[in-house]
Design a protein around this motif. Sequence first.
Motif, short mmCIF file in Angstrom:
data_model
loop_
_atom_site.label_atom_id
_atom_site.label_comp_id
_atom_site.label_asym_id
_atom_site.label_seq_id
_atom_site.Cartn_x
_atom_site.Cartn_y
_atom_site.Cartn_z
N THR A 25 16.94 -50.43 14.64
CA THR A 25 15.73 -50.55 13.97
C THR A 25 15.99 -50.42 12.59
OG1 THR A 25 14.49 -49.40 15.73
CG2 THR A 25 13.41 -49.81 13.62
N VAL A 26 16.62 -49.72 11.93
CA VAL A 26 16.87 -49.26 10.56
C VAL A 26 17.85 -50.48 9.84
CG1 VAL A 26 17.63 -47.67 8.64
CG2 VAL A 26 16.33 -46.94 10.77
N TYR A 27 18.74 -50.67 10.63
CA TYR A 27 19.97 -51.79 10.16
C TYR A 27 19.35 -53.03 9.41
CZ TYR A 27 24.16 -54.44 10.20
OH TYR A 27 25.22 -55.06 10.04
N PRO A 28 18.68 -53.78 9.89
CA PRO A 28 18.19 -55.12 8.97
C PRO A 28 17.34 -54.59 7.63
CG PRO A 28 16.69 -54.68 10.95
CD PRO A 28 17.80 -53.70 11.24
N ILE A 29 16.98 -53.45 7.77
CA ILE A 29 16.28 -53.26 6.55
C ILE A 29 17.19 -52.68 5.58
CG2 ILE A 29 14.47 -51.66 5.31
CD1 ILE A 29 13.21 -53.96 7.43
N LEU A 62 20.69 -40.93 6.53
CA LEU A 62 21.92 -41.27 7.16
C LEU A 62 21.61 -41.63 8.90
CD1 LEU A 62 24.75 -39.24 5.66
CD2 LEU A 62 24.82 -41.68 5.20
N ASN A 63 22.32 -42.23 9.53
CA ASN A 63 22.26 -42.39 10.90
C ASN A 63 23.33 -41.16 11.44
OD1 ASN A 63 21.95 -43.63 13.43
ND2 ASN A 63 24.16 -43.97 13.49
N THR A 64 22.47 -40.29 12.30
CA THR A 64 23.14 -39.20 12.90
C THR A 64 23.24 -39.01 14.35
OG1 THR A 64 22.45 -37.85 10.84
CG2 THR A 64 23.39 -36.57 12.91
N ALA A 91 33.35 -43.25 6.54
CA ALA A 91 33.95 -42.56 7.50
C ALA A 91 33.26 -42.14 8.74
CB ALA A 91 34.77 -41.46 6.94
N GLN A 92 31.80 -42.05 8.43
CA GLN A 92 30.81 -41.69 9.33
C GLN A 92 30.47 -42.82 10.23
OE1 GLN A 92 27.65 -39.14 7.93
NE2 GLN A 92 29.02 -38.38 6.14
N ASP A 93 30.48 -43.91 9.77
CA ASP A 93 29.89 -45.24 10.41
C ASP A 93 30.33 -46.49 9.82
OD1 ASP A 93 28.52 -47.33 11.63
OD2 ASP A 93 27.10 -45.78 12.49
N SER A 94 31.27 -47.11 10.27
CA SER A 94 31.88 -48.27 9.64
C SER A 94 30.66 -49.43 9.36
CB SER A 94 33.20 -48.95 10.39
OG SER A 94 32.52 -49.27 11.81
N ARG A 95 29.51 -49.41 10.11
CA ARG A 95 28.72 -50.37 9.63
C ARG A 95 28.01 -50.23 8.48
NH1 ARG A 95 25.37 -49.45 15.50
NH2 ARG A 95 25.87 -47.48 14.75
N TYR A 96 28.34 -49.14 7.65
CA TYR A 96 27.43 -48.91 6.50
C TYR A 96 28.17 -49.89 5.45
CZ TYR A 96 25.72 -44.55 8.22
OH TYR A 96 25.24 -43.36 8.82
N ASP A 97 29.16 -50.34 5.74
CA ASP A 97 30.06 -51.18 4.92
C ASP A 97 29.21 -52.59 4.72
OD1 ASP A 97 32.29 -51.99 3.10
OD2 ASP A 97 33.19 -53.07 4.80
N ASP A 98 28.48 -52.82 5.47
CA ASP A 98 27.59 -54.04 5.51
C ASP A 98 26.61 -54.31 4.68
OD1 ASP A 98 29.22 -55.06 7.58
OD2 ASP A 98 27.64 -54.35 9.23
N PHE A 99 26.06 -52.72 4.24
CA PHE A 99 24.95 -52.72 3.53
C PHE A 99 25.01 -53.39 1.94
CE2 PHE A 99 23.34 -48.67 5.87
CZ PHE A 99 23.20 -49.28 7.15
N ASN A 100 24.12 -53.72 1.43
CA ASN A 100 24.08 -54.38 0.03
C ASN A 100 24.24 -53.09 -0.76
OD1 ASN A 100 23.64 -56.35 -2.02
ND2 ASN A 100 21.70 -55.43 -2.24
N ALA A 101 23.78 -52.07 -0.74
CA ALA A 101 23.84 -51.00 -1.64
C ALA A 101 25.16 -50.16 -1.50
CB ALA A 101 22.84 -49.93 -1.20
#
Length: 393
Positions: free
Chosen positions: A299-303, A256-258, A326-336
């Motif tokens: 750096t991690v985001y596009p992967i 996770l991103n911390t 809830a920790q980071d709304s950008r996670y909603d973009d992830f395919n997984a």
Amino acid sequence: MKEFTIRPFLSVLIIYLLLAGCTSNTSEKTEQKSTGSKKDYYSEKLEIKHAKGFRIKYFNNYKIVEILNPFEKNTDTTRYLLLQRRTVRPTGFTGHQVIEIPIRSLATTSSMHVGLLDFLESIEVLKGIGGTQYIYSPKVIQLIKEGKIPEVGKDQGLNEEKLVSMHPDLIMAMGSPGAGMSKYQTLADAGIPVLINSEWVETTPLARAEWVKLLAALLNKEELANRKFSVIENEYQRLATLVKQAKTKPSVISGLNTKDTWFLPSGDSYMARFFKDAGADYHWAETKATGSLALGFETVYPIALKADYWLNVGFNSSDSKKDILAQDSRYDDFNAYKSGHMYSYNNRVNDKGANDFFESGNVNPQRVLADLIKIFHPELLPEHQLFYYKNLK
């Protein structure tokens, strides 16, 4: 003429060298006899095939153990003389800590050591532990409740006064980076040996698990360790071979991103090896480093956007997709995230937050690998039920 004069000289030289060799061998054998016992106390010996961080040598009534690079950034080797009880100590070895074996009482600083003891059916020697809240084993928790296993420290900090009064046969500590043996000088002065267990520096799951043999040497349980580890080793290798039948190689992201830093397994870490052996494609598999990579989110985001699976994202048994988002709304973009292919090693967590993945999981890499294969290639293990991992809903 020259040939005639050289031949006698060569003959004398050869005889001299042969005599010198015989004298040297005789001297060496005599020294071994004078410094050890004639009785061989160790009919079965341990063979270290995977672990790179320690070595064991056997003699009739003692063993020599070397822990290589115990503090990661410190290249010193710590040496121990494991002496059979009620036998004569060999001469020399002045730079070695002496530990009488088999040990009868042990204080540890990590829940992982509990997993080692349980594997070797030797929980009864555990007499103290640092951070009792991290223990998963119901058996050990009960002994703690009964007051039979006291807490001897927290978060790598030891209660030296309590340990000196208890005076266990051995303290097993973790070799944290930047530390050194001087940290344990008070205990050494009190005559309590401290052994550094640095399994975490190993780069493969089987190598980490093989550190159970170090504890086996301390308990004189070589036969049990050899027998049980062989079963684990064979099953792990069977599963790794089975994965070669897989027709796909799904991509995976981990962690996770911390606080704007994303910690991921480096290419030479045991977790990256798990991914490889389970038939997954890990983007940072070729990075030449152990431990973790500390990367920025960008750096991690596009992967992470395109990864088929997202692992090791929750720690509590109750963690859900909603909690992670809830920790980071950008996670909603992830395919997984969208597909629901999110898993973590929190299937066995008790009400205090202790996680069995870090206790028994270390000595059961075959179970971890089976879980990962079930996640990435369910068709290969249709009957397997996830043991350490669970799907986050």
